[in-house]
Write a protein that holds these residues in place. Structure first.
Motif, PDB file in Angstrom:
ATOM      1  N   ASN A  64     106.726  -6.763 108.815  1.00 56.07           N
ATOM      2  CA  ASN A  64     107.006  -6.770 107.267  1.00 56.07           C
ATOM      3  C   ASN A  64     108.355  -6.979 107.037  1.00 56.07           C
ATOM      4  OD1 ASN A  64     104.454  -5.299 106.605  1.00 56.07           O
ATOM      5  ND2 ASN A  64     104.798  -3.809 107.946  1.00 56.07           N
ATOM      6  N   TRP A  65     108.567  -8.120 106.508  1.00 58.93           N
ATOM      7  CA  TRP A  65     109.823  -8.743 106.304  1.00 58.93           C
ATOM      8  C   TRP A  65     110.615  -7.773 105.053  1.00 58.93           C
ATOM      9  CZ3 TRP A  65     111.783 -11.100 110.113  1.00 58.93           C
ATOM     10  CH2 TRP A  65     110.973 -11.965 110.864  1.00 58.93           C
ATOM     11  N   TYR A  66     111.600  -7.209 105.145  1.00 60.40           N
ATOM     12  CA  TYR A  66     112.171  -6.292 104.004  1.00 60.40           C
ATOM     13  C   TYR A  66     111.699  -5.081 103.779  1.00 60.40           C
ATOM     14  CZ  TYR A  66     113.777 -11.072 102.518  1.00 60.40           C
ATOM     15  OH  TYR A  66     114.164 -12.408 102.427  1.00 60.40           O
ATOM     16  N   MET A  67     110.699  -4.675 104.430  1.00 59.90           N
ATOM     17  CA  MET A  67     110.265  -3.396 104.446  1.00 59.90           C
ATOM     18  C   MET A  67     111.185  -2.374 105.308  1.00 59.90           C
ATOM     19  SD  MET A  67     106.171  -1.844 104.301  1.00 59.90           S
ATOM     20  CE  MET A  67     105.995  -1.501 106.058  1.00 59.90           C
ATOM     21  N   ASN A  68     111.403  -1.061 104.722  1.00 64.12           N
ATOM     22  CA  ASN A  68     112.240  -0.177 105.399  1.00 64.12           C
ATOM     23  C   ASN A  68     111.571   1.089 106.027  1.00 64.12           C
ATOM     24  OD1 ASN A  68     114.729   0.994 106.331  1.00 64.12           O
ATOM     25  ND2 ASN A  68     115.256   1.730 104.278  1.00 64.12           N
ATOM     26  N   VAL A  69     111.428   0.923 107.314  1.00 71.44           N
ATOM     27  CA  VAL A  69     110.638   2.011 108.113  1.00 71.44           C
ATOM     28  C   VAL A  69     111.636   2.587 109.115  1.00 71.44           C
ATOM     29  CG1 VAL A  69     108.585   2.725 109.529  1.00 71.44           C
ATOM     30  CG2 VAL A  69     108.722   0.593 107.799  1.00 71.44           C
ATOM     31  N   PRO A  70     112.270   3.546 108.605  1.00 66.85           N
ATOM     32  CA  PRO A  70     113.385   4.297 109.871  1.00 66.85           C
ATOM     33  C   PRO A  70     112.458   5.059 110.607  1.00 66.85           C
ATOM     34  CG  PRO A  70     113.522   5.066 107.538  1.00 66.85           C
ATOM     35  CD  PRO A  70     112.596   4.199 107.193  1.00 66.85           C
ATOM     36  N   VAL A  71     113.057   5.338 111.771  1.00 65.96           N
ATOM     37  CA  VAL A  71     112.262   6.274 112.621  1.00 65.96           C
ATOM     38  C   VAL A  71     113.239   7.337 113.260  1.00 65.96           C
ATOM     39  CG1 VAL A  71     111.118   6.413 114.917  1.00 65.96           C
ATOM     40  CG2 VAL A  71     110.877   4.261 113.614  1.00 65.96           C
ATOM     41  N   GLU A  72     112.852   8.511 112.888  1.00 62.19           N
ATOM     42  CA  GLU A  72     113.841   9.510 113.413  1.00 62.19           C
ATOM     43  C   GLU A  72     113.753   9.890 114.849  1.00 62.19           C
ATOM     44  OE1 GLU A  72     115.602  10.686 111.097  1.00 62.19           O
ATOM     45  OE2 GLU A  72     114.781   9.675 109.406  1.00 62.19           O
ATOM     46  N   PRO A  73     114.801  10.494 115.285  1.00 62.19           N
ATOM     47  CA  PRO A  73     114.775  11.074 116.857  1.00 62.19           C
ATOM     48  C   PRO A  73     113.516  11.631 117.194  1.00 62.19           C
ATOM     49  CG  PRO A  73     116.852  11.542 115.762  1.00 62.19           C
ATOM     50  CD  PRO A  73     116.079  11.266 114.594  1.00 62.19           C
ATOM     51  N   ASP A  74     112.970  12.382 116.436  1.00 62.05           N
ATOM     52  CA  ASP A  74     111.517  13.108 116.976  1.00 62.05           C
ATOM     53  C   ASP A  74     110.166  12.358 116.839  1.00 62.05           C
ATOM     54  OD1 ASP A  74     111.342  12.908 114.051  1.00 62.05           O
ATOM     55  OD2 ASP A  74     110.860  15.068 113.866  1.00 62.05           O
ATOM     56  N   GLY A  75     110.606  11.052 116.537  1.00 63.85           N
ATOM     57  CA  GLY A  75     109.596   9.923 116.314  1.00 63.85           C
ATOM     58  C   GLY A  75     108.976   9.879 115.030  1.00 63.85           C
ATOM     59  N   THR A  76     109.253  10.661 113.923  1.00 62.91           N
ATOM     60  CA  THR A  76     108.702  10.754 112.790  1.00 62.91           C
ATOM     61  C   THR A  76     109.118   9.401 112.133  1.00 62.91           C
ATOM     62  OG1 THR A  76     108.796  12.881 112.392  1.00 62.91           O
ATOM     63  CG2 THR A  76     108.754  11.659 110.424  1.00 62.91           C
ATOM     64  N   LEU A  77     108.335   8.679 111.557  1.00 62.93           N
ATOM     65  CA  LEU A  77     108.601   7.515 110.740  1.00 62.93           C
ATOM     66  C   LEU A  77     108.172   7.697 109.029  1.00 62.93           C
ATOM     67  CD1 LEU A  77     105.840   5.346 110.045  1.00 62.93           C
ATOM     68  CD2 LEU A  77     106.375   5.299 112.407  1.00 62.93           C
ATOM     69  N   GLY A  78     108.873   6.749 108.236  1.00 62.28           N
ATOM     70  CA  GLY A  78     108.540   6.725 106.950  1.00 62.28           C
ATOM     71  C   GLY A  78     108.853   5.398 106.317  1.00 62.28           C
ATOM     72  N   ILE A  79     108.083   5.263 105.255  1.00 56.72           N
ATOM     73  CA  ILE A  79     108.409   4.055 104.300  1.00 56.72           C
ATOM     74  C   ILE A  79     109.379   4.569 103.288  1.00 56.72           C
ATOM     75  CG2 ILE A  79     107.222   2.143 102.998  1.00 56.72           C
ATOM     76  CD1 ILE A  79     104.769   2.476 104.811  1.00 56.72           C
ATOM     77  N   VAL A  80     110.451   3.921 103.068  1.00 50.84           N
ATOM     78  CA  VAL A  80     111.626   4.520 102.063  1.00 50.84           C
ATOM     79  C   VAL A  80     111.972   3.309 101.189  1.00 50.84           C
ATOM     80  CG1 VAL A  80     111.877   6.285 103.381  1.00 50.84           C
ATOM     81  CG2 VAL A  80     113.298   4.268 103.829  1.00 50.84           C
ATOM     82  N   ASP A  81     112.955   3.583 100.279  1.00 49.24           N
ATOM     83  CA  ASP A  81     113.374   2.386  99.570  1.00 49.24           C
ATOM     84  C   ASP A  81     113.967   1.201 100.528  1.00 49.24           C
ATOM     85  OD1 ASP A  81     112.759   3.429  97.201  1.00 49.24           O
ATOM     86  OD2 ASP A  81     114.940   4.536  96.898  1.00 49.24           O
TER      87      ASP A  81
END
Length: 209
Positions: free
Chosen positions: A144-161
């Motif tokens: 996914n080019w340009y998609m921002n999917v951060p992953v937190e230390p506990d493994g939680t991920l999200g799709i954010v701005d």
């Protein structure tokens, strides 16, 4: 000072919001993806042009580079661990390998059954892939080019701005003859497109930047 332009454009195409696009590239050619309006996710698959059973592998790529994010220098590896394309330039700095492509099924699970009729990236991949003899069994985990999917230390991920902005781009160099499929993501239920899908520009050039 004399310079030699080795990146003479050979073809360009504007991919409308929500639409699909595909192209075959020769080894050594480059593909530049420009985010025209900013904050637009571009779902992407790549195959060996001469053996479509050899295709992008997220697992091999992540393992080889030791990161779930792609940027300049990242090599997209196949399921045979062969290089397909390399990110040769990147004005954004981080792109997603694990968020996957939206589908009618995932939309209804996440956002409710009223979203069943909404167009999704899997629909685009199937429609565009059929032009090259590809079907549902040929779809794999995508970039996914340009998609921002951060992953937190506990493994939680999200799709954010997104991290992108109008006019920013990335360039991929073909390491072998390849076929690329693109879905200019139609998702309107999460922030991957700022809830407003927009066009992107594809430019194929001879030679790498």
């Amino acid at each position: 000072m004399t310079t030699t332009d080795v990146s003479t454009p050979t073809s360009t195409a504007t991919v409308p919001a929500r639409a699909a696009w595909s192209a075959a590239l020769r080894a050594g050619q480059s593909l530049t993806v420009t985010d025209l309006a900013g904050n637009q996710a571009v779902d992407f698959l790549v195959y060996d042009r001469h053996d479509l059973s050899v295709r992008y592998s997220a697992a091999d790529t992540i393992q080889a580079q030791g990161s779930i994010f792609l940027t300049t220098g990242s090599v997209l590896l196949s399921n045979e661990h062969t290089p397909l394309m390399t990110v040769s330039a990147d004005q954004v700095g981080r792109h997603d390998t694990i968020g996957g492509a939206c589908s009618r099924e995932s939309n209804t699970l996440r956002y409710g059954h009223h979203t069943w009729t909404q167009h999704a990236c899997v629909d685009n991949f199937l429609a565009e892939g059929s032009r090259w003899g590809l079907g549902k069994r040929d779809l794999v985990g995508n970039v996914n080019w340009y998609m921002n999917v951060p992953v937190e230390p506990d493994g939680t991920l999200g799709i954010v701005d997104g991290l992108s902005a109008p006019g920013l781009s990335l360039t991929l160099r073909a390491e072998t003859d390849v076929l690329v499929l693109v879905s200019n993501c139609p998702q309107v239920n999460n922030p991957c497109n700022g809830f407003d899908p927009t066009p992107v520009l594809m430019t194929i050039t001879d030679g790498a930047p």
